[in-house]
Each structure stands twice: as C-alpha cells, then as structure tokens.
Design an enzyme around this catalytic site. Structure first.
Site, PDB file in Angstrom:
ATOM      1  CG  MET A  33     -11.210   5.276 -24.265  1.00 53.12           C
ATOM      2  SD  MET A  33     -12.981   5.091 -24.479  1.00 53.12           S
ATOM      3  CE  MET A  33     -13.595   6.662 -23.921  1.00 53.12           C
ATOM      4  CE1 TYR A  88     -11.082  13.647 -29.716  1.00 53.22           C
ATOM      5  CE2 TYR A  88      -9.729  11.996 -28.618  1.00 53.22           C
ATOM      6  CZ  TYR A  88     -10.862  12.335 -29.360  1.00 53.22           C
ATOM      7  OH  TYR A  88     -11.737  11.363 -29.730  1.00 53.22           O
ATOM      8  NE  ARG A 107      -4.091   2.372   5.603  1.00 54.56           N
ATOM      9  CZ  ARG A 107      -3.414   1.826   4.598  1.00 54.56           C
ATOM     10  NH1 ARG A 107      -3.469   2.380   3.385  1.00 54.56           N
ATOM     11  NH2 ARG A 107      -2.669   0.759   4.772  1.00 54.56           N
ATOM     12  CE  LYS A 149      -2.382  -3.999  -0.899  1.00 54.39           C
ATOM     13  NZ  LYS A 149      -2.242  -3.294   0.382  1.00 54.39           N
TER      14      LYS A 149
HETATM   15  C1  LIG Z   1      -0.781  -3.331   0.529  1.00 48.75           C
HETATM   16  C2  LIG Z   1      -0.217  -3.579   1.872  1.00 48.75           C
HETATM   17  C3  LIG Z   1       1.125  -3.933   2.026  1.00 48.75           C
HETATM   18  C4  LIG Z   1       2.097  -3.979   0.876  1.00 48.75           C
HETATM   19  O1  LIG Z   1       2.613  -2.697   0.669  1.00 48.75           O
HETATM   20  P1  LIG Z   1       3.760  -2.446  -0.406  1.00 48.75           P
HETATM   21  O2  LIG Z   1       4.115  -1.034  -0.204  1.00 48.75           O
HETATM   22  O3  LIG Z   1       3.126  -2.684  -1.744  1.00 48.75           O
HETATM   23  O4  LIG Z   1       4.836  -3.402  -0.110  1.00 48.75           O
HETATM   24  C5  LIG Z   1       1.561  -4.250   3.294  1.00 48.75           C
HETATM   25  N1  LIG Z   1       0.732  -4.198   4.366  1.00 48.75           N
HETATM   26  C6  LIG Z   1      -0.553  -3.824   4.252  1.00 48.75           C
HETATM   27  C7  LIG Z   1      -1.419  -3.773   5.459  1.00 48.75           C
HETATM   28  C8  LIG Z   1      -1.069  -3.479   3.006  1.00 48.75           C
HETATM   29  O5  LIG Z   1      -2.337  -3.092   2.909  1.00 48.75           O
END
Ligand SMILES: *Cc1c(COP(=O)(O)O)cnc(C)c1O
Length: 370
Positions: free
Chosen positions: A316, A264, A137, A35
C-alpha cells in the site's frame, strides 16, 4: 516528510496543446478535456498552461463549477462544456444560470431544454447534440437525431452535432469508417434545415488518425497530458511530452542473502546475496499493484540514473527494487513514471492504459508544478 510527489510540467502541457493545434486547420477549435481533475493532474495546475484551448470539457456539474471558479480566478474567459449533459431538470436550470455548454444525448435532456430556454446569447444556447454512430454508449440513433435537431432548431438553439469514436486508436478498424459515414450523413441532413450547424467528432486518437474528420471542434484529452492515444505508436513518437512525473524516495536498503524472499506473499526470491531498496510509494498512492516486470528509475550518489526492476509485490505504501551494485542511499530520488519509464509502459505492464493510471492517483502524493 514522505516525499511522494506528482510534478506537473506546465511547459509539456502547453507544448502538447500547441502540437495538437499544429495538426488542425486554423478554423478548428480545441476543447481541452479536463474531466476527472484534468486526468489526475489537478485542475488548478492544468488550466493555466492550457489557457489557449477554446473550451474546457468536464463530465459533471461539480467538475464544471470547479473549472469555472478556477478560470475566473485566472481571468480566463472560456466556455465549460458538460460532455454528458445534465442529470436532472434542476441541473439544467443551473447549467443555464452558469452559462455552461451541454451535451444532449437522450430524450429527457431534450425535454428539459425545450421546456426551459436560456437567454439569447448565452453559451448554453449552443447544444452539443450527440449522435450514436456505432459506439452504442451515448446519443440518439440515425432517425432520432434528425427529429431532435429539428426540435432544437425550431426552439432557437444553435447546434454542434457531436459523436464519439469507439476504435479510433486503431486506424484500420472497420467501425471507424462506418461511424464517419453515419456522422457525415446526419450532418448533411441537419444542415439542410439548420445550415449553421457545426460538428465535432474527434478525440485525441481521431485527431492523429483521421485528419479529414476534424470538423469545427476536436476534443483532446490524453494527448494533452502526454499519453499516447494510439494502439501502435508511442507518445514520444507522436511528439508528445509527459505532463506528469511521479517520484518517490528510497527509504531503506537491505543486504539480503541468496534465497531470501522479499515482500508480501514472498513471491520474489534472491538468486544471490544482494542489495535491495524500499521506495516510498504503493497502491495507496495510485501505483498499480498488478504490474508485471515494471521498472523504476533511481538516482545514484553521482547524479546518474538507473532503470531497475521492482521485486516482490507492490504494497500500500511501499515497493521494493533491486539496487544491487548501485552506490545509492536512503533519501535518493526514484522516478516511477515520467520520461522513462513512461506511464504508457507501466500501464501496459499493469494490463491497462495510461488514462487509468493518471486518474487513479490518490490525494496522498503532493502535486507540484514545475
Ligand atoms: C474524455 C473524452 C474525450 C477525450 O478523449 P481522449 O481519448 O482522452 O482524447 C473526448 N470526447 C469525449 C466525449 C470524452 O468523454
């Protein structure tokens, strides 16, 4: 050309995946979490070295379609799983059509799945049913999860019971045991009427900290990319190699006088006459402006590397460093993170975690594969 570059080390990705696999029983499969553009590494760069993963996890349909297209181009035949499931009935139909695996974590998703079913044999026929075991969650509570599992089982779906740790980075946190117990109880109950049900609980931290909870699938993210998943152990201690090196160049040098200020807000002043350097990276590239006491690594004219502090505010497009006493010129390479400094060091100096620094890199640095 402005030489600000994210170099992806394919061997490090492959190494980290192999290291994770070495912690698992041979029957446990790995979903590689890709992701957020493979945690900022770039899907197209991250997929080939991770092709030994058993599935790829994404957070939304556009990511799933991108990953699928990339896998097809590489002739890699692996399932793609939407780890938040679909967001509408139309998207459910698209997931069926594309053969994506889906999490179901709430009632609407369950209704869509019961209203329209994939053809038998489709990967979408396996539902990743999400149990809320205490993170609060996503997922069904202890009672709802049984009803949902019954309904899906009766409709002919196969099930993978899944849940997510809230505190797995801290092995001694009391919530871990509670989550493990609730998950185990639900799994036992569901297996009474759906004995083939599989299970998936661990993220990267869980893989390292809870070896007895690996079940049938683990979901590895940060560890693949070489960041530490644990609160009190470094990535290198765990044997993980950073998959990303962020580099820039020295683009100017100045000799300044004692008491002159830099950058800055003039928040940094020289104690003595000295030399400073300007580096071609800033928060517009994703380097965090809020760092305190961060260092960069600079290459001198004799191929030696030196860790030196950032001085003044990160801007930046640029930041300034103390290069006093170094034989170094415009054009020399600067490492913002890689082996050293490590991204987890910069993250802690920015009050955040390596995950965020990876994901918030912008499209401005060029990404190359080594
Ligand atoms: C992103 C995610 C993971 C991976 O988590 P890490 O801590 O990066 O290993 C695992 N399970 C779910 C549901 C996630 O959203």
């Amino acid at each position: 050309m402005r030489n600000t570059t994210i170099t992806i080390d394919s061997q490090a990705l492959t190494h980290n995946l192999a290291l994770i696999k070495s912690k698992l029983a041979s029957t446990t499969k790995v979903m590689a979490m890709v992701k957020a553009d493979a945690y900022g590494h770039g899907i197209a760069h991250a997929l080939p070295p991770l092709q030994d993963a058993d599935a790829f996890g994404v957070a939304c349909m556009s990511e799933a379609l991108q990953v699928k297209a990339c896998l097809q181009q590489l002739s890699i035949d692996r399932p793609v799983v939407l780890i938040e499931g679909v967001f509408s009935h139309d998207e459910w139909q698209l997931a069926i059509q594309q053969g994506f695996g889906c999490v179901i974590h709430q009632q609407q998703q369950l209704d869509w799945a019961l209203a329209n079913q994939p053809a038998s044999g489709s990967f979408t026929q396996t539902i990743w049913l999400k149990h809320n075991t205490g993170m609060n969650r996503l997922g069904f509570d202890d009672e709802q999860i049984i009803t949902a599992a019954q309904a899906l089982n009766e409709a002919g779906y196969r099930l993978i019971l899944t849940s997510h740790f809230a505190c797995a980075d801290d092995v001694s946190h009391p919530l871990n045991k509670q989550q493990i117990d609730r998950f185990g109880q639900a799994l036992k109950h569901i297996r009474q009427f759906a004995p083939q049900t599989l299970a998936s609980l661990c993220n990267s931290a869980g893989i390292f900290n809870f070896a007895n909870e690996h079940h049938d699938w683990v979901r590895a993210g940060i560890a693949l990319y070489g960041g530490t998943p644990l609160a009190n152990q470094s990535a290198s201690h765990l044997g993980l190699r950073p998959a990303m090196t962020l580099t820039a160049q020295l683009i100017a040098t100045h000799d300044i006088k004692a008491e002159e200020a830099v950058g800055y807000g003039s928040i940094w002043q020289a104690n003595q006459d000295q030399r400073i350097g300007v580096v071609s990276i800033g928060y517009g590239d994703g380097y965090p402006r809020v760092v305190k006491n961060a260092q960069v690594k600079l290459q001198d004219n004799h191929q030696h590397w030196h860790l030196r502090p950032i001085i003044g505010r990160v801007a930046m497009d640029m930041l300034m460093v103390d290069i006093d006493g170094l034989d170094i010129d415009v054009g020399n390479a600067v490492i913002l993170w890689g082996d050293a400094p490590h991204i987890d060091d910069i993250a802690s100096q920015a009050g955040t975690i390596g995950y965020e620094l990876m994901c918030r890199l912008t499209q401005r640095p060029i990404r190359v594969v080594r």
